[in-house]
Design an enzyme around this catalytic site. Structure first.
Site, PDB file in Angstrom:
ATOM      1  N   TYR A 192     -16.224   9.101  51.115  1.00 41.43           N
ATOM      2  CA  TYR A 192     -16.609  10.490  50.833  1.00 41.43           C
ATOM      3  C   TYR A 192     -17.193  10.602  49.419  1.00 41.43           C
ATOM      4  O   TYR A 192     -18.248  11.202  49.219  1.00 41.43           O
ATOM      5  CB  TYR A 192     -15.376  11.383  50.983  1.00 41.43           C
ATOM      6  CG  TYR A 192     -15.630  12.872  50.823  1.00 41.43           C
ATOM      7  CD1 TYR A 192     -16.177  13.626  51.852  1.00 41.43           C
ATOM      8  CD2 TYR A 192     -15.292  13.529  49.631  1.00 41.43           C
ATOM      9  CE1 TYR A 192     -16.390  14.995  51.706  1.00 41.43           C
ATOM     10  CE2 TYR A 192     -15.497  14.889  49.486  1.00 41.43           C
ATOM     11  CZ  TYR A 192     -16.039  15.620  50.524  1.00 41.43           C
ATOM     12  OH  TYR A 192     -16.245  16.974  50.375  1.00 41.43           O
TER      13      TYR A 192
HETATM   14  N1  LIG Z   1     -13.133  22.045  51.933  1.00 37.59           N
HETATM   15  C1  LIG Z   1     -13.073  21.425  50.761  1.00 37.59           C
HETATM   16  O1  LIG Z   1     -11.984  21.213  50.181  1.00 37.59           O
HETATM   17  C2  LIG Z   1     -14.347  20.953  50.105  1.00 37.59           C
HETATM   18  C3  LIG Z   1     -14.281  20.524  48.763  1.00 37.59           C
HETATM   19  C4  LIG Z   1     -15.445  20.090  48.145  1.00 37.59           C
HETATM   20  C5  LIG Z   1     -16.635  20.076  48.854  1.00 37.59           C
HETATM   21  N2  LIG Z   1     -16.659  20.494  50.146  1.00 37.59           N
HETATM   22  C6  LIG Z   1     -17.931  20.422  50.868  1.00 37.59           C
HETATM   23  O2  LIG Z   1     -18.310  21.723  51.259  1.00 37.59           O
HETATM   24  C7  LIG Z   1     -19.064  21.660  52.475  1.00 37.59           C
HETATM   25  C8  LIG Z   1     -18.490  22.631  53.477  1.00 37.59           C
HETATM   26  O3  LIG Z   1     -17.154  22.296  53.710  1.00 37.59           O
HETATM   27  P1  LIG Z   1     -16.119  23.238  54.488  1.00 37.59           P
HETATM   28  O4  LIG Z   1     -14.841  23.142  53.766  1.00 37.59           O
HETATM   29  O5  LIG Z   1     -16.721  24.569  54.744  1.00 37.59           O
HETATM   30  O6  LIG Z   1     -15.973  22.383  55.827  1.00 37.59           O
HETATM   31  P2  LIG Z   1     -15.977  22.796  57.362  1.00 37.59           P
HETATM   32  O7  LIG Z   1     -15.395  21.633  58.082  1.00 37.59           O
HETATM   33  O8  LIG Z   1     -15.339  24.128  57.545  1.00 37.59           O
HETATM   34  O9  LIG Z   1     -17.524  22.950  57.677  1.00 37.59           O
HETATM   35  C9  LIG Z   1     -18.376  21.861  57.849  1.00 37.59           C
HETATM   36  C10 LIG Z   1     -19.349  22.181  58.984  1.00 37.59           C
HETATM   37  O10 LIG Z   1     -20.235  21.075  59.128  1.00 37.59           O
HETATM   38  C11 LIG Z   1     -20.461  20.879  60.517  1.00 37.59           C
HETATM   39  N3  LIG Z   1     -20.835  19.498  60.810  1.00 37.59           N
HETATM   40  C12 LIG Z   1     -20.066  18.393  60.658  1.00 37.59           C
HETATM   41  N4  LIG Z   1     -20.727  17.317  61.119  1.00 37.59           N
HETATM   42  C13 LIG Z   1     -21.935  17.750  61.567  1.00 37.59           C
HETATM   43  C14 LIG Z   1     -23.054  17.106  62.166  1.00 37.59           C
HETATM   44  N5  LIG Z   1     -23.069  15.801  62.431  1.00 37.59           N
HETATM   45  N6  LIG Z   1     -24.136  17.856  62.477  1.00 37.59           N
HETATM   46  C15 LIG Z   1     -24.129  19.195  62.243  1.00 37.59           C
HETATM   47  N7  LIG Z   1     -23.106  19.849  61.685  1.00 37.59           N
HETATM   48  C16 LIG Z   1     -22.006  19.138  61.355  1.00 37.59           C
HETATM   49  C17 LIG Z   1     -19.106  21.201  61.159  1.00 37.59           C
HETATM   50  O11 LIG Z   1     -19.221  21.484  62.544  1.00 37.59           O
HETATM   51  C18 LIG Z   1     -18.653  22.398  60.330  1.00 37.59           C
HETATM   52  O12 LIG Z   1     -19.047  23.622  60.908  1.00 37.59           O
HETATM   53  C19 LIG Z   1     -19.012  20.199  52.922  1.00 37.59           C
HETATM   54  O13 LIG Z   1     -20.182  19.545  52.529  1.00 37.59           O
HETATM   55  C20 LIG Z   1     -17.843  19.644  52.166  1.00 37.59           C
HETATM   56  O14 LIG Z   1     -17.946  18.254  51.963  1.00 37.59           O
HETATM   57  C21 LIG Z   1     -15.543  20.932  50.779  1.00 37.59           C
END
Ligand SMILES: NC(=O)c1ccc[n+]([C@@H]2O[C@H](COP(=O)([O-])OP(=O)(O)OC[C@H]3O[C@@H](n4cnc5c(N)ncnc54)[C@H](O)[C@@H]3O)[C@@H](O)[C@H]2O)c1
Length: 312
Positions: A192
């Site tokens: 990641y």
């Molecule tokens: N949640 C955290 O703690 C956190 C922290 C830092 C960064 N982020 C980043 O923020 C962003 C959003 O995260 P979130 O917490 O809202 O996560 P989430 O899991 O709620 O949302 C991610 C979305 O991406 C979609 N997705 C995954 N694989 C896919 C694919 N192959 N094709 C199309 N869509 C796909 C999923 O269906 C989901 O709707 C991500 O990039 C994540 O890495 C999250």
């Protein structure tokens, strides 16, 4: 011809003056309320990947409130359709597309469909992300590959699809959602972290390239949040929640949209991360290990459960 000493000194002085000037501008921008510096995005078309849940959905709704047209991409059709209905409640045009960001051809095909059916994209938000959450040798090859494809490679393909048109119009904004794990290594997040460090590097290089092309109407924003309470990092913990809190999704989504409105190049959430990022630049790695251990950064993934994803 070699530069004279006077020219070199003049160059250094000019550089120093500009650094101080932009430093002051950055401090003023950080202090001034968003509404005093926000650009008008009403009527603009915003494409968000991973719009079917989490902060992707919340950003979509906020952009809908700002009267933007929405293009929603997600592999999760049901979640994406729900976001679509939520956006339409604000009376804006919105369209949802099912896409697998792991598949480059799918990205190019769906991007072409969007261009035909919706038209140009003004704001592209590369938000979709996945996490394995295991120590490196326990990560399956499939998950490592998918992590790189969704968190990094997909950014390349979406930008290849929509940037040429932004360049023609000298107008646009590209947002790359990375992570604080894109600035510092974390035990249990090697794949990641690699994918998010790549996203940070991609964003920065792209910004420099656009500047060298003289495209001052196209902005990029890279976002590096600590854990957000969306479920993606379910079970991950912080030792000092007052100092380094797990961020609420609404707060994170609003901060990202505010950063777009203010053309902010880099957004770290919460603010304390700016301090950690700065000290990383000058402290020796041995000191960073001590701090990291004290903050339990190396244990924060010990109880990770995540979404119990079916992607593996
Ligand atoms: N949640 C955290 O703690 C956190 C922290 C830092 C960064 N982020 C980043 O923020 C962003 C959003 O995260 P979130 O917490 O809202 O996560 P989430 O899991 O709620 O949302 C991610 C979305 O991406 C979609 N997705 C995954 N694989 C896919 C694919 N192959 N094709 C199309 N869509 C796909 C999923 O269906 C989901 O709707 C991500 O990039 C994540 O890495 C999250």
């Amino acid at each position: 011809m070699a530069e004279s000493v006077v020219d070199i000194i003049k160059g250094i002085l000019k550089c120093l003056v500009l650094v101080v000037y932009y430093w002051i501008v950055a401090i003023l921008k950080a202090i001034l309320p968003t509404n005093m510096q926000a650009k008008d995005v009403s009527g603009e078309t915003v494409l968000i990947t991973g719009a079917g849940s989490g902060i992707g959905r919340l950003m979509a709704v906020r952009f809908a409130k700002l009267k933007c047209r929405l293009v929603l991409w997600d592999v999760n059709q049901k979640g994406n359709e729900e976001t679509l209905s939520m956006c339409r409640e604000y009376g804006v045009t919105a369209k949802a597309y099912k896409i697998d960001l792991c598949d480059r051809d799918d990205v190019f095909n769906v991007a072409n469909k969007v261009k035909e059916e919706v038209g140009q994209i003004d704001i592209l938000v590369n938000n979709a992300g996945i996490v394995t959450g295991k120590k490196f040798l326990d990560c399956s090859d499939t998950m490592i590959q998918k992590t790189m494809e969704v968190n990094t490679m997909a950014h390349f393909w979406t930008v290849k699809s929509f940037l040429p048109d932004m360049i023609k119009r000298n107008h646009g904004h590209i947002v790359n959602i990375a992570s604080s794990a894109g600035l510092v290594g974390v035990t249990g997040l090697a794949d990641y972290c690699a994918s998010k460090f790549a996203a940070v590097g991609f964003d920065e290089s792209l910004r420099f390239e656009l500047e060298s092309l003289g495209k001052d109407g196209i902005y990029t924003t890279v976002v590096c949040p600590f854990f957000i309470n969306t479920g993606m990092f379910e079970g991950a913990k912080t030792r000092f929640p007052l100092l380094l809190p797990i961020v609420e999704p609404e707060y994170a989504a609003n901060k990202v949209v505010d950063a777009v409105l203010c053309n902010q190049a880099m957004l770290l959430i919460p603010r304390i991360l700016y301090f950690f990022f700065a000290i990383k630049g000058f402290l020796p790695t041995s000191c960073l290990h001590v701090i990291s251990k004290h903050l339990c950064i190396n244990n924060c993934m010990d109880d990770f459960k995540g979404r119990q994803s079916k992607l593996d």
